[in-house]
Design an enzyme around this catalytic site. Sequence first.
Site, short mmCIF file in Angstrom:
data_model
loop_
_atom_site.label_atom_id
_atom_site.label_comp_id
_atom_site.label_asym_id
_atom_site.label_seq_id
_atom_site.Cartn_x
_atom_site.Cartn_y
_atom_site.Cartn_z
N ASP A 1 44.28 46.61 40.22
CA ASP A 1 43.05 47.16 40.79
C ASP A 1 42.98 46.94 42.30
O ASP A 1 41.94 46.57 42.85
CB ASP A 1 41.81 46.52 40.14
CG ASP A 1 41.82 46.60 38.62
OD1 ASP A 1 42.44 47.53 38.08
OD2 ASP A 1 41.19 45.74 37.98
N GLN B 1 41.86 37.47 41.51
CA GLN B 1 41.12 38.27 42.46
C GLN B 1 41.05 37.58 43.83
O GLN B 1 40.63 36.43 43.92
CB GLN B 1 39.69 38.54 41.96
CG GLN B 1 39.64 39.34 40.67
CD GLN B 1 39.50 38.47 39.45
OE1 GLN B 1 39.99 37.34 39.42
NE2 GLN B 1 38.82 38.99 38.44
#
Length: 318
Positions: free
Chosen positions: A180, A134
């Site tokens: 994502d 991330q």
Amino acid sequence: MKFIILVLLVAFSFTANAIDAKPDFIVDAKGSGNFKTVQEAIHAVPDFRNKITTIFIKKGIYKEKLILAASKKNVRFVGENLNETILTYDDFAQKKNTFGEEKGTSGSSSIYIYGEGFSAENITFENSSGPVGQAVAVWAGGDKSTFVNCRFLGFQDTLYTYGGNNRQFYQNCYIEGTVDFIFGAATAWFENCTLFCKKQGYITAASTADTTKFGYVFNKCKITGDAPDNSFYLGRPWRPYAKVAFLNCELPDLIRPEGWNNWGKESNEQTAYYAEYQSAGKGADPKSRVKWSHQLSKEEYKSYIMENVFRGWNPASK
């Protein structure tokens, strides 16, 4: 259609190639402007100013971890050149802070936008840390935010559309990533955007609130990328009531036939709302989509008018 007329008005309202008025501040890393850094210019904006404050950012790579506070309202960034005006930083979720703690996903962002009424044109936003998990490029947490002709560069979790009550409009933007890479709870409309899929993953991970009618709307967007065939889902629900609709979009063969993923929870199939209308391309395969997704009828499609999605906000009126 009413929303098509509105989109044309929006396109007329924003200049994508040149600044249309004298800026309030000029940022130039080489020293020819009012400030050498973007953060200095942000600090110079009067708190809670009701008028738009325009910051013109000249060509350059500005490596800064930026914060636009909630008190800095109606701030407008205009870049001199889309590909050469770059706001970047290299934090990521597992990177340690000064106390030896992991920064986490939210702590990884290159820029934090809290102020209401923010807008950006001709800017590249980047998280340059690479494929390290991330790593957010933009944490967009202000209501009534608009991005026109901007690029969002990263890998996992590139664009964080934060806040269930926030409304965001993206036009003619380029957004890239892996897993994502567009995620969060905000209501966001993406118009004529290019979504570039790298490696494999999921385009969206919406966390729409159960009380919010619309989540993400992609209208006339083009999905492309260098990912292998059948390697990307259109989305998976970060929270149970995720809502995503792809309208009149071009889908290549890198999109998996089933289209959507339940994130390993069958219960999400009862609550998430995933829809398409007139998808085109090799990745458009309505017969193979998961049964719990929706192919919109003409009547259902009519509800996707910008003023409905944005609960009365009109981006063209900014």
